[in-house]
Motif scaffolding. Structure first.
Motif, PDB file in Angstrom:
ATOM      1  N   LEU A 170       0.829  -1.206   0.000  1.00  0.00           N
ATOM      2  CA  LEU A 170       0.000   0.000   0.000  1.00  0.00           C
ATOM      3  C   LEU A 170       0.864   1.257   0.000  1.00  0.00           C
ATOM      4  O   LEU A 170       0.647   2.176  -0.793  1.00  0.00           O
ATOM      5  CB  LEU A 170      -0.950   0.004   1.202  1.00  0.00           C
ATOM      6  N   ILE A 171       1.846   1.295   0.864  1.00  0.00           N
ATOM      7  CA  ILE A 171       2.735   2.465   0.931  1.00  0.00           C
ATOM      8  C   ILE A 171       3.449   2.643  -0.401  1.00  0.00           C
ATOM      9  O   ILE A 171       3.543   3.759  -0.929  1.00  0.00           O
ATOM     10  CB  ILE A 171       3.729   2.327   2.104  1.00  0.00           C
ATOM     11  N   GLY A 172       3.938   1.568  -0.978  1.00  0.00           N
ATOM     12  CA  GLY A 172       4.619   1.653  -2.268  1.00  0.00           C
ATOM     13  C   GLY A 172       3.711   2.158  -3.368  1.00  0.00           C
ATOM     14  O   GLY A 172       4.121   2.994  -4.196  1.00  0.00           O
ATOM     15  N   LEU A 173       2.472   1.680  -3.394  1.00  0.00           N
ATOM     16  CA  LEU A 173       1.528   2.125  -4.420  1.00  0.00           C
ATOM     17  C   LEU A 173       1.160   3.595  -4.238  1.00  0.00           C
ATOM     18  O   LEU A 173       1.067   4.351  -5.220  1.00  0.00           O
ATOM     19  CB  LEU A 173       0.280   1.245  -4.400  1.00  0.00           C
ATOM     20  N   LEU A 174       0.945   4.014  -3.006  1.00  0.00           N
ATOM     21  CA  LEU A 174       0.623   5.428  -2.759  1.00  0.00           C
ATOM     22  C   LEU A 174       1.785   6.331  -3.177  1.00  0.00           C
ATOM     23  O   LEU A 174       1.579   7.395  -3.755  1.00  0.00           O
ATOM     24  CB  LEU A 174       0.250   5.647  -1.290  1.00  0.00           C
ATOM     25  N   ARG A 175       3.004   5.908  -2.895  1.00  0.00           N
ATOM     26  CA  ARG A 175       4.174   6.692  -3.318  1.00  0.00           C
ATOM     27  C   ARG A 175       4.212   6.833  -4.834  1.00  0.00           C
ATOM     28  O   ARG A 175       4.588   7.881  -5.349  1.00  0.00           O
ATOM     29  CB  ARG A 175       5.460   6.036  -2.826  1.00  0.00           C
ATOM     30  N   LYS A 176       3.844   5.771  -5.539  1.00  0.00           N
ATOM     31  CA  LYS A 176       3.827   5.833  -7.002  1.00  0.00           C
ATOM     32  C   LYS A 176       2.864   6.899  -7.492  1.00  0.00           C
ATOM     33  O   LYS A 176       3.103   7.558  -8.498  1.00  0.00           O
ATOM     34  CB  LYS A 176       3.438   4.477  -7.600  1.00  0.00           C
ATOM     35  N   VAL A 177       1.758   7.075  -6.768  1.00  0.00           N
ATOM     36  CA  VAL A 177       0.757   8.067  -7.170  1.00  0.00           C
ATOM     37  C   VAL A 177       1.277   9.479  -6.924  1.00  0.00           C
ATOM     38  O   VAL A 177       1.229  10.337  -7.801  1.00  0.00           O
ATOM     39  CB  VAL A 177      -0.578   7.854  -6.424  1.00  0.00           C
ATOM     40  N   TYR A 178       1.807   9.760  -5.732  1.00  0.00           N
ATOM     41  CA  TYR A 178       2.175  11.142  -5.446  1.00  0.00           C
ATOM     42  C   TYR A 178       3.571  11.511  -5.921  1.00  0.00           C
ATOM     43  O   TYR A 178       3.909  12.691  -5.976  1.00  0.00           O
ATOM     44  CB  TYR A 178       1.956  11.521  -3.980  1.00  0.00           C
ATOM     45  N   ARG A 179       4.367  10.558  -6.288  1.00  0.00           N
ATOM     46  CA  ARG A 179       5.690  10.873  -6.836  1.00  0.00           C
ATOM     47  C   ARG A 179       5.696  10.840  -8.365  1.00  0.00           C
ATOM     48  O   ARG A 179       6.747  10.921  -8.964  1.00  0.00           O
ATOM     49  CB  ARG A 179       6.731   9.906  -6.303  1.00  0.00           C
ATOM     50  N   ALA A 180       4.526  10.698  -8.950  1.00  0.00           N
ATOM     51  CA  ALA A 180       4.439  10.577 -10.419  1.00  0.00           C
ATOM     52  C   ALA A 180       4.962  11.773 -11.156  1.00  0.00           C
ATOM     53  O   ALA A 180       4.987  12.858 -10.808  1.00  0.00           O
ATOM     54  CB  ALA A 180       2.982  10.336 -10.816  1.00  0.00           C
TER      55      ALA A 180
END
Length: 180
Positions: A170-180
């Motif tokens: 979950l943390i990894g996926l959320l980072r992918k969204v906001y670091r896009a």
């Protein structure tokens, strides 16, 4: 623990609220509906949206965070700034703004407030005399250690429904969204 009687007196009585507030992490059971006979509201479309789900999850965590950080006098942004300073002694305001996506005018008041509370020190930056490096004071270090321990405990509590692997995903996926 601070006295919350004044705070509680200012809140609307539970019966007057349109939707009951349920803390999903205090062990209380609740359906999230106003009354047992009220028809269920269709949120099916909203539940397909990343933003909706991220916001709902964030609100659940932030509610607990605010309550637990109240004794320290810290809001989420205060804690984040202290954390960046604690882990990056000498960091500049510009670096904090970039790391936390804070607008410089908003950080100025925050730094001033933390400095006034005696939690941070401003020192001349070793390579850029125009900049100031920010450091935790001894009081700031003590407060941050206690607040960090509290934050770690509450994170374990609020993520208790997830396995360690699910949490990391979950943390990894959320980072992918906001670091896009």
């Amino acid at each position: 623990m601070p006295d919350t009687s004044t705070h509680n007196a200012l809140r609307r009585p539970r019966a007057a609220r349109k939707t009951p507030r349920v803390d999903p992490f205090d062990g209380a059971e609740g359906s999230g509906t106003a009354t047992p006979s009220a028809p269920e509201v269709d949120t099916q479309y909203l539940e397909t949206l990343l933003g909706y789900n991220a916001r709902r999850a964030a609100l659940s965590v932030i509610t607990v965070f605010l309550r637990r950080m109240e004794p320290f006098g810290l809001r989420p942004v205060d804690f984040s700034v202290l954390s960046v300073i604690a882990h990056n002694p000498g960091v500049t305001s510009r670096q904090i703004c970039a790391a936390l996506d804070i607008l410089p005018p908003n950080l100025v008041g925050l730094v001033k407030s933390l400095h006034k509370r005696g939690l941070i020190l401003r020192k001349t930056h070793p390579t850029d005399r125009r900049a100031q490096g920010l450091h935790l004071s001894a009081a700031g270090q003590r407060l941050y250690r206690e607040a960090q321990a509290t934050a770690t405990m509450l994170e374990h509590e609020v993520s208790g429904r997830l396995s360690p692997e699910e949490l990391q995903t979950l943390i990894g996926l959320l980072r992918k969204v906001y670091r896009a």
